[in-house]
Every structure is written in C-alpha cells, then in structure tokens.
Design a protein around this motif. Structure first.
Motif, PDB file in Angstrom:
ATOM      1  N   PRO A  73     -26.151  -5.228  12.321  1.00 56.11           N
ATOM      2  CA  PRO A  73     -27.476  -4.622  12.529  1.00 56.11           C
ATOM      3  C   PRO A  73     -28.514  -5.145  11.545  1.00 56.11           C
ATOM      4  O   PRO A  73     -28.200  -5.397  10.375  1.00 56.11           O
ATOM      5  CB  PRO A  73     -27.206  -3.129  12.308  1.00 56.11           C
ATOM      6  CG  PRO A  73     -25.761  -2.951  12.623  1.00 56.11           C
ATOM      7  CD  PRO A  73     -25.099  -4.207  12.130  1.00 56.11           C
ATOM      8  N   GLU A  77     -30.756  -0.139  13.515  1.00 54.93           N
ATOM      9  CA  GLU A  77     -29.565   0.386  12.848  1.00 54.93           C
ATOM     10  C   GLU A  77     -28.396   0.531  13.807  1.00 54.93           C
ATOM     11  O   GLU A  77     -27.237   0.562  13.392  1.00 54.93           O
ATOM     12  CB  GLU A  77     -29.877   1.734  12.192  1.00 54.93           C
ATOM     13  CG  GLU A  77     -30.234   2.846  13.178  1.00 54.93           C
ATOM     14  CD  GLU A  77     -30.541   4.166  12.467  1.00 54.93           C
ATOM     15  OE1 GLU A  77     -30.631   4.148  11.217  1.00 54.93           O
ATOM     16  OE2 GLU A  77     -30.701   5.186  13.163  1.00 54.93           O
ATOM     17  N   SER A  78     -28.701   0.598  15.130  1.00 53.51           N
ATOM     18  CA  SER A  78     -27.633   0.761  16.124  1.00 53.51           C
ATOM     19  C   SER A  78     -28.162   0.374  17.494  1.00 53.51           C
ATOM     20  O   SER A  78     -29.381   0.225  17.690  1.00 53.51           O
ATOM     21  CB  SER A  78     -27.131   2.206  16.146  1.00 53.51           C
ATOM     22  OG  SER A  78     -28.177   3.086  16.554  1.00 53.51           O
ATOM     23  N   TRP A  79     -27.235   0.243  18.450  1.00 53.26           N
ATOM     24  CA  TRP A  79     -27.619  -0.042  19.828  1.00 53.26           C
ATOM     25  C   TRP A  79     -26.531   0.423  20.778  1.00 53.26           C
ATOM     26  O   TRP A  79     -25.368   0.587  20.390  1.00 53.26           O
ATOM     27  CB  TRP A  79     -27.918  -1.529  20.042  1.00 53.26           C
ATOM     28  CG  TRP A  79     -26.801  -2.441  19.615  1.00 53.26           C
ATOM     29  CD1 TRP A  79     -25.667  -2.782  20.294  1.00 53.26           C
ATOM     30  CD2 TRP A  79     -26.709  -3.127  18.350  1.00 53.26           C
ATOM     31  NE1 TRP A  79     -24.895  -3.645  19.574  1.00 53.26           N
ATOM     32  CE2 TRP A  79     -25.495  -3.872  18.370  1.00 53.26           C
ATOM     33  CE3 TRP A  79     -27.527  -3.197  17.220  1.00 53.26           C
ATOM     34  CZ2 TRP A  79     -25.107  -4.670  17.300  1.00 53.26           C
ATOM     35  CZ3 TRP A  79     -27.119  -3.980  16.164  1.00 53.26           C
ATOM     36  CH2 TRP A  79     -25.930  -4.713  16.206  1.00 53.26           C
ATOM     37  N   LYS A  80     -26.927   0.613  22.011  1.00 53.69           N
ATOM     38  CA  LYS A  80     -25.998   0.973  23.081  1.00 53.69           C
ATOM     39  C   LYS A  80     -26.219   0.028  24.248  1.00 53.69           C
ATOM     40  O   LYS A  80     -27.342  -0.415  24.497  1.00 53.69           O
ATOM     41  CB  LYS A  80     -26.213   2.418  23.538  1.00 53.69           C
ATOM     42  CG  LYS A  80     -25.902   3.471  22.484  1.00 53.69           C
ATOM     43  CD  LYS A  80     -26.162   4.873  23.032  1.00 53.69           C
ATOM     44  CE  LYS A  80     -25.865   5.942  21.972  1.00 53.69           C
ATOM     45  NZ  LYS A  80     -26.143   7.311  22.491  1.00 53.69           N
TER      46      LYS A  80
END
Length: 532
Positions: A73, A77-80
């Motif tokens: 990242p 900070e995040s992903w889907k």
C-alpha cells in the motif's frame, strides 16, 4: 549559597558548556548518481527510469514497491476487488497530505488519471492505464473524458473499473504515470507546477532545487504520512551520464550510489569494493530497432539479415563481461505466467550458419557484394557500454556485408525524445525494463497504435489482431498462447533485434543501509539510510 542551590547552578552551567561544545546536528544526506538528466518531472510526460527514480521519491501512488520490489500500500491504505475482478475500491489514508499540508483526496487521483488519458495532454505513457474502462477510447478521442472508469466516491475513496480482469493492475498503479498531481497546484501554477519552490508533492520528499546537468535536490517532506520512518533528511541526485566520472566520484566517496557503470570495470571494481558491486538480474531487454518507414529497413529480409549477423555471445561475454545474457526474444525469460519466450527461428544455429544465411538473405534483397551499397547509421544514447556495442555491431555488419556503417550519439534524454517524437533514423539502440511482470508490457511496444514507443513504426495487422485477442482472453493459458504467437510473428519480422537480456549494474556504498537488489529495479530513497 545553599548546597542545593550550588549543585543546581553547577549542573546548569555544566549543561551550558556541554551544549555549547556539542557539534550542530548533521543532516543525513544520500548522494545518488542517476545516469542522466531527466526530460521532465511531469507525471504525464515521463517515460524513462532515471525520471522514475526521482518522481517516486517526490510522489506516492495508490500502491508502491517496497525495498524488496514487492507491491505494498502507498497513498491507499487498503483496497478491495469485486468478485468479477473488474472493480477496485481504494481507501486513502486519513493522514495522507500534500507537502503544503493540504489533504490528498480521491478527487486528486481522479483528476490525475483523467489528465493522463485526455488527448490534449499527449501523455507518453497513457497506455499504462489502458486497462481502466474506456481509457484507450478516451485517449484516442473516441469517448468523452467523463466516461473514464475512475471516480471519487468521497474524499477518501477511489473506485476504478476495468475493461477486463487485469492481474498486474496493482503494479501499473505503482508506475510513475499513475502518480497523483495536486489539482489545486496545477490549476494555480499551470506548467510551472513542476518547478522547485512551486511543486506540491505527496511523497516522502519535496523538491527544493534543480540545476540541469548538475544536481537535483529533494528534502524530507514533513507532511508525509510516514515521515517519522524516513531516515534521510536530503537526497541529492547527480544526472551524470559519464560512467567513468560516476565511478571516480564513488571512489572519492562523493556519491553513495552509482547506476549503470561501465561493464568492463566489473572485475576491477569487485576486486576493490567487493560486495559494494551489485549485478542484479532484471526483466529487461537490450535491442536495436529498425526504422521501417524507409528502404532498405522496410524489407524484412534486410532486417533479418542484419539481426542474424550480430554475434550476441560476443556482446554478452566481451562487452558486458558476462553480466548480460544473449537474447533472441523481446520478452525476457523469468515470467512465470509466460514461460519460455518465443525466440527467433535462427536462435539455435551456430554463428557461422547464421552469417551464411544472412549473406544469402541480403543478396536476395539486392544489397551487399555485387548489389546496392548498404549504408547504415547507428544511433545510441551516450554511454561507454552502448558505444562499445555499436562499434562491435558496426564491425560485424562491415565484415559480413561490406556495409558502410557510421555512428551518432546523443545524451539519453535527447536520444529518446528524438525517437518518441518520430524522428527518422536507420538503426537505433533502445532498451526496455518491465513496468510490470507481464509479457504484454514488452509486446505492446510494437503495436501500430503505440505512437510513443513503436520507434520503428512497425505495422502488422497479424500481430495487432493477436494482441487484441489476448486483451479479451480471460483464460491464462489461452492468453499466453496468443502472446507467444504474437511474439513469433515479431521475431519472424525482426522490426527490432533483441541482443541482450540485461542486469542492472549498481555501486552501493557500504554506508547505505536498507538496500535490496530486486528484479523490478525499484529503490525508493525512503527505505534507505546512511551511516558513517
């Protein structure tokens, strides 16, 4: 005076003396050689790795490469990823800020990606983002910019919809073309947004000065979300394309890192500096490209003959001291999803047999002994290794065909700018380092629609159709087969002549901590430190 007061006064005075005698806090500075002057610091116009090294210190994409060359990242900070593999939803860090203290927003990324694909921008690397829905249509003027598959759901959420499942998409987002631009800064400053004192960046460092052909200085960005873990106060990039000068400055301890030193120095340098000499295998190909717009290089027989006459073993062993390997395919080996690349049909022949076939082909085309004179100019970017390769290749073509060969060179920025802008040539040196570990990244260089990197203007409907089918194919094995077939055509037609599978050559001072060799050749300064 009471004993307590005496002790307090004594301690205070002693502290003053100690403080006054202490040296001022010394800056931690990384001195980094960079092998040439960048053409640009505009994300939409960048095209070469010496620009990427700088830009990735200044800016941070949704994803980044860590010290080991793995995707992690970045500003996100995040992903889907949706079940159908078509929609990514990225959550930006709450504390992600620009160097001016303003927040990094989803709108900044939406603006930046649309700017790259807008035809008016004429971005050199727009194709990097083509997996995004409607990106190619937008970039070629066939769809409105509003139809690009990216949107800011809210200030901290970016949604990206793809044309098709793209396994390497997270790697594309770490490319310098996908770095964000501060919309507020660009709106305010226009083209000057890239200048020192004006640039607003979101990476670990900020630009403070740039003296072309001398130095480029970046300093730690106090507003970077992970500034507490950035161990360098300053990085000075030296754009030196004189490899001998770079080595001398390393030996004088004026530079901590040197990129791309002369290969004939490997043995000497290893003897003197041992493990400070790094030869790192990478996904990269060194090749010559033929300008197919004019005779005789528009004749496949001439191109094949010239390619066959080049002794790749000699180049690898004698010019590069074994640090490179002979290449007969554009795609380098080592990609698990592709397997063994499709080599030219003459790869298995001895060099003598290749030369005999080359002479016959050239004669059939009407050139060489008893035919029309063969005049060739080799263009290359200034570099001792490239000069030695060009000299060796010129001798091979002279000895095999009686060709009259001349050579010309430009600095790296000017060389690639000339090729990318469509300048005419005979034969030109080029190299390609994988932007992502997929064969498409190499094969797509030769698409007729690739106006930036198809230097020789190769135009094959057969090749284009196979590549088009590969983009639509979701089965990995079937997709690989289509690309192998496409590479077979490429190696048959030889619009480019692959010579070497490359390794990256670095000198890394033992003062540097945190360095890791990696095939991606990604070395962000934020992961490095300097010790005395």
């Amino acid at each position: 005076m009471s004993s307590r007061l005496f002790r307090a006064t004594t301690i205070a005075l002693l502290g003053s003396v100690l403080f006054a005698g202490a040296p001022a806090f010394a800056e931690t500075v990384l001195h980094r050689g960079n092998a040439g002057e960048p053409q640009t610091l505009d994300q939409a116009q960048t095209s070469i790795n010496i620009e990427a090294f700088i830009l990735k210190d200044l800016y941070e994409g949704l994803t980044i490469y860590d010290a080991a060359g793995k995707i992690i990242p970045g500003a996100a900070e995040s992903w889907k990823l949706s079940d159908d593999g078509l929609t990514y939803t990225f959550k930006l860090r709450d504390n992600a800020k620009w160097s001016d203290g303003s927040p990094v927003t989803a709108q900044d990324f939406e603006f930046s990606f649309k700017r790259v694909e807008d035809p008016k921008t004429a971005a050199k690397y727009a194709n990097i983002l083509y997996p995004i829905k409607n990106a190619e249509k937008v970039n070629t003027g066939k769809a409105d910019i509003k139809e690009l598959g990216i949107k800011a759901v809210d200030d901290k959420t970016v949604e990206i919809t793809l044309e098709r499942p793209t396994p390497f998409f997270l790697e594309l987002l770490a490319h310098q073309t996908a770095l964000p631009v501060s919309k507020a800064s660009l709106d305010k400053n226009g083209a000057d947004f890239v200048k020192p004192g004006t640039m607003v960046s979101n990476g670990a460092f900020k630009l403070v000065s740039h003296v072309p052909n001398d130095s480029l200085v970046v300093e730690k960005n106090a507003n970077y979300w992970d500034a507490a873990n950035v161990k360098l106060d300053k990085v000075i990039f030296y754009p030196i394309d004189d490899q001998a000068a770079s080595v001398r400055r390393f030996e004088a301890k004026e530079m901590d890192l040197v990129y791309n030193f002369s290969a004939d120095q490997i043995e000497r340098l290893r003897g003197a500096y041992k493990d400070q000499v790094h030869v790192s295998p990478t996904l990269a190909t060194y090749y010559y490209v033929f300008d197919g717009r004019e005779a005789p290089f528009n004749d496949v027989r001439v191109r094949r003959a010239l390619s066959m006459a080049v002794d790749r073993d000699f180049l690898a062993k004698k010019i590069y001291s074994g640090s490179q390997l002979p290449a007969y395919s554009l795609v380098p080996p080592g990609m698990a999803t592709y397997g063994e690349p499709s080599k030219a049909d003459f790869a298995g022949l001895s060099q003598l047999d290749r030369e005999d076939k080359a002479i016959a082909l050239m004669k059939e085309a009407g050139y060489g002994e008893g035919g029309k004179p063969l005049n060739i100019e080799i263009r290359y970017n200034t570099n001792p290794n490239h000069e030695r390769v060009a000299t060796a290749v010129a001798d091979m073509w002279k000895n095999t065909f009686g060709a009259k060969v001349t050579m010309s060179n430009l600095d790296v920025s000017s060389h690639y700018a000339y090729l990318q802008e469509g300048g005419k040539f005979n034969v030109a040196r080029a190299g390609w380092v994988a932007d992502y570990a997929d064969p498409e990244n190499f094969l797509a260089l030769n698409l007729s629609t690739n106006k930036t990197f198809n230097y020789g203007h190769y135009d094959s409907k057969e090749f284009d159709d196979l590549m088009k089918k590969s983009y639509a194919e979701t089965d990995p094995a079937a997709r690989s087969k289509l690309m192998h077939d496409a590479e077979t055509i490429l190696m048959r037609d030889q619009p480019i002549a692959p010579f070497l599978t490359q390794a990256d050559l670095w000198l890394v001072s033992n003062r540097i901590k945190g360095w890791q060799d990696n095939a991606a050749n990604e070395h962000l300064s934020r992961f490095l430190s300097v010790s005395e």
